[in-house]
Scaffold this motif. Structure first.
Motif, PDB file in Angstrom:
ATOM      1  N   SER A   9       4.609   7.753  -6.412  1.00 27.12           N
ATOM      2  CA  SER A   9       4.328   7.781  -4.626  1.00 27.12           C
ATOM      3  C   SER A   9       3.127   6.936  -4.651  1.00 27.12           C
ATOM      4  O   SER A   9       2.348   6.762  -5.670  1.00 27.12           O
ATOM      5  CB  SER A   9       4.084   8.909  -4.095  1.00 27.12           C
ATOM      6  N   VAL A  10       3.069   6.391  -3.358  1.00 27.97           N
ATOM      7  CA  VAL A  10       1.780   5.697  -2.961  1.00 27.97           C
ATOM      8  C   VAL A  10       0.410   6.617  -3.248  1.00 27.97           C
ATOM      9  O   VAL A  10      -0.471   6.074  -3.824  1.00 27.97           O
ATOM     10  CB  VAL A  10       1.656   5.078  -1.561  1.00 27.97           C
ATOM     11  N   GLN A  11       0.584   7.640  -2.990  1.00 29.98           N
ATOM     12  CA  GLN A  11      -0.415   8.673  -2.914  1.00 29.98           C
ATOM     13  C   GLN A  11      -0.847   8.837  -4.549  1.00 29.98           C
ATOM     14  O   GLN A  11      -2.034   8.978  -4.762  1.00 29.98           O
ATOM     15  CB  GLN A  11      -0.313  10.188  -2.235  1.00 29.98           C
ATOM     16  N   GLU A  12       0.146   8.808  -5.163  1.00 30.76           N
ATOM     17  CA  GLU A  12      -0.210   9.087  -6.569  1.00 30.76           C
ATOM     18  C   GLU A  12      -0.856   7.834  -7.374  1.00 30.76           C
ATOM     19  O   GLU A  12      -1.939   7.812  -8.170  1.00 30.76           O
ATOM     20  CB  GLU A  12       0.972   9.495  -7.607  1.00 30.76           C
ATOM     21  N   LEU A  13      -0.309   6.683  -6.803  1.00 29.96           N
ATOM     22  CA  LEU A  13      -0.852   5.355  -7.167  1.00 29.96           C
ATOM     23  C   LEU A  13      -2.513   5.126  -6.852  1.00 29.96           C
ATOM     24  O   LEU A  13      -3.204   4.579  -7.784  1.00 29.96           O
ATOM     25  CB  LEU A  13      -0.266   4.339  -6.815  1.00 29.96           C
ATOM     26  N   ILE A  14      -2.763   5.526  -5.812  1.00 25.79           N
ATOM     27  CA  ILE A  14      -4.168   5.293  -5.197  1.00 25.79           C
ATOM     28  C   ILE A  14      -5.052   6.738  -5.418  1.00 25.79           C
ATOM     29  O   ILE A  14      -6.232   6.553  -5.281  1.00 25.79           O
ATOM     30  CB  ILE A  14      -4.311   4.766  -3.782  1.00 25.79           C
ATOM     31  N   GLY A  15      -4.615   7.523  -6.074  1.00 27.30           N
ATOM     32  CA  GLY A  15      -5.379   8.830  -6.411  1.00 27.30           C
ATOM     33  C   GLY A  15      -5.647   9.857  -5.372  1.00 27.30           C
ATOM     34  O   GLY A  15      -6.358  10.601  -5.733  1.00 27.30           O
ATOM     35  N   ILE A  16      -4.767  10.154  -4.449  1.00 28.26           N
ATOM     36  CA  ILE A  16      -4.914  10.817  -3.212  1.00 28.26           C
ATOM     37  C   ILE A  16      -4.444  12.300  -3.893  1.00 28.26           C
ATOM     38  O   ILE A  16      -3.419  12.237  -4.303  1.00 28.26           O
ATOM     39  CB  ILE A  16      -4.464  10.395  -2.324  1.00 28.26           C
ATOM     40  N   ARG A  17      -5.197  13.194  -3.696  1.00 27.25           N
ATOM     41  CA  ARG A  17      -4.588  14.499  -4.107  1.00 27.25           C
ATOM     42  C   ARG A  17      -4.061  15.105  -2.792  1.00 27.25           C
ATOM     43  O   ARG A  17      -3.061  15.990  -2.881  1.00 27.25           O
ATOM     44  CB  ARG A  17      -5.679  15.177  -4.756  1.00 27.25           C
ATOM     45  N   THR A  18      -5.017  15.331  -1.802  1.00 26.73           N
ATOM     46  CA  THR A  18      -4.785  15.952  -0.335  1.00 26.73           C
ATOM     47  C   THR A  18      -5.375  15.292   0.489  1.00 26.73           C
ATOM     48  O   THR A  18      -6.434  14.444   0.522  1.00 26.73           O
ATOM     49  CB  THR A  18      -5.147  17.391  -0.755  1.00 26.73           C
ATOM     50  N   PHE A  19      -5.097  15.638   1.908  1.00 25.91           N
ATOM     51  CA  PHE A  19      -5.671  15.177   3.016  1.00 25.91           C
ATOM     52  C   PHE A  19      -6.734  16.162   3.448  1.00 25.91           C
ATOM     53  O   PHE A  19      -6.362  17.334   3.304  1.00 25.91           O
ATOM     54  CB  PHE A  19      -4.612  14.817   4.219  1.00 25.91           C
ATOM     55  N   THR A  20      -7.736  15.931   3.870  1.00 26.59           N
ATOM     56  CA  THR A  20      -9.003  16.894   4.165  1.00 26.59           C
ATOM     57  C   THR A  20      -8.952  16.709   5.864  1.00 26.59           C
ATOM     58  O   THR A  20      -8.336  15.842   6.393  1.00 26.59           O
ATOM     59  CB  THR A  20     -10.359  16.686   3.774  1.00 26.59           C
ATOM     60  N   LYS A  21      -9.902  17.471   6.507  1.00 31.24           N
ATOM     61  CA  LYS A  21     -10.336  17.206   7.964  1.00 31.24           C
ATOM     62  C   LYS A  21     -10.674  15.933   8.340  1.00 31.24           C
ATOM     63  O   LYS A  21     -10.111  15.399   9.348  1.00 31.24           O
ATOM     64  CB  LYS A  21     -11.320  18.185   8.297  1.00 31.24           C
ATOM     65  N   TYR A  22     -11.414  15.324   7.629  1.00 35.94           N
ATOM     66  CA  TYR A  22     -11.834  14.046   7.850  1.00 35.94           C
ATOM     67  C   TYR A  22     -11.345  12.673   7.033  1.00 35.94           C
ATOM     68  O   TYR A  22     -12.103  11.720   7.256  1.00 35.94           O
ATOM     69  CB  TYR A  22     -13.458  13.812   8.124  1.00 35.94           C
ATOM     70  N   GLY A  23     -10.650  12.911   5.995  1.00 34.65           N
ATOM     71  CA  GLY A  23     -10.432  12.052   5.160  1.00 34.65           C
ATOM     72  C   GLY A  23      -9.468  12.297   4.134  1.00 34.65           C
ATOM     73  O   GLY A  23      -8.279  13.168   4.200  1.00 34.65           O
ATOM     74  N   LEU A  24      -9.605  12.065   2.798  1.00 36.36           N
ATOM     75  CA  LEU A  24      -8.928  12.311   1.589  1.00 36.36           C
ATOM     76  C   LEU A  24      -9.692  12.838   0.461  1.00 36.36           C
ATOM     77  O   LEU A  24     -10.748  12.535   0.265  1.00 36.36           O
ATOM     78  CB  LEU A  24      -8.205  10.757   1.053  1.00 36.36           C
ATOM     79  N   MET A  25      -8.989  13.538  -0.214  1.00 36.55           N
ATOM     80  CA  MET A  25      -9.678  14.108  -1.580  1.00 36.55           C
ATOM     81  C   MET A  25      -9.071  13.354  -2.724  1.00 36.55           C
ATOM     82  O   MET A  25      -7.643  13.319  -2.741  1.00 36.55           O
ATOM     83  CB  MET A  25      -9.265  15.746  -1.876  1.00 36.55           C
ATOM     84  N   THR A  26      -9.659  12.726  -3.398  1.00 31.92           N
ATOM     85  CA  THR A  26      -9.361  12.030  -4.686  1.00 31.92           C
ATOM     86  C   THR A  26      -9.700  12.520  -5.991  1.00 31.92           C
ATOM     87  O   THR A  26     -10.452  13.550  -5.859  1.00 31.92           O
ATOM     88  CB  THR A  26      -9.683  10.588  -4.700  1.00 31.92           C
ATOM     89  N   GLY A  27      -9.387  12.200  -6.959  1.00 28.76           N
ATOM     90  CA  GLY A  27     -10.308  12.678  -8.304  1.00 28.76           C
ATOM     91  C   GLY A  27     -11.481  12.200  -8.362  1.00 28.76           C
ATOM     92  O   GLY A  27     -12.289  12.745  -9.146  1.00 28.76           O
ATOM     93  N   ARG A  28     -12.059  11.410  -7.680  1.00 29.71           N
ATOM     94  CA  ARG A  28     -13.541  11.060  -7.644  1.00 29.71           C
ATOM     95  C   ARG A  28     -14.204  11.601  -6.658  1.00 29.71           C
ATOM     96  O   ARG A  28     -15.337  11.411  -6.473  1.00 29.71           O
ATOM     97  CB  ARG A  28     -13.541   9.456  -7.767  1.00 29.71           C
ATOM     98  N   GLY A  29     -13.713  12.307  -5.710  1.00 26.67           N
ATOM     99  CA  GLY A  29     -14.376  13.236  -4.740  1.00 26.67           C
ATOM    100  C   GLY A  29     -13.582  12.874  -3.369  1.00 26.67           C
ATOM    101  O   GLY A  29     -12.595  12.422  -3.236  1.00 26.67           O
ATOM    102  N   GLU A  30     -14.325  13.273  -2.339  1.00 25.51           N
ATOM    103  CA  GLU A  30     -13.633  13.317  -1.150  1.00 25.51           C
ATOM    104  C   GLU A  30     -14.119  11.772  -0.576  1.00 25.51           C
ATOM    105  O   GLU A  30     -15.403  11.462  -0.434  1.00 25.51           O
ATOM    106  CB  GLU A  30     -14.328  14.329  -0.151  1.00 25.51           C
TER     107      GLU A  30
END
Length: 80
Positions: A9-30
């Motif tokens: 998926s697009v989320q997997e390709l760009i490293g998005i783990r989940t959506f947070t209140k103000y942004g995105l959580m990735t493998g490198r941080g929020e």
């Protein structure tokens, strides 16, 4: 009948783990996203401008590893 995934998926390709209140959580941080609209400071009092600067400093100091990107209305970020 359930279809199989054809790829990542697009989320997997760009490293998005989940959506947070103000942004995105990735493998490198929020990653936080805020849109800031400019204020016409020429009509504000000196005290009001100082308050706005103080509030901005408080927000920025709460996030020690913050990185800021400023773009104009017509600017675009392109991969390349």
């Amino acid at each position: 009948m359930k279809q199989q995934k054809k790829g990542r998926s697009v989320q997997e390709l760009i490293g998005i783990r989940t959506f947070t209140k103000y942004g995105l959580m990735t493998g490198r941080g929020e990653l936080l996203f805020f849109r800031v609209a400019p204020t016409n400071i020429s009509v504000l009092s000196h005290a009001n401008i100082e308050v706005k600067i103080h509030h901005l400093m408080m927000v920025l100091s709460a996030l020690p590893d913050i990185e800021i990107v400023c773009t104009g209305l017509k600017q675009r970020i392109t991969a390349g």
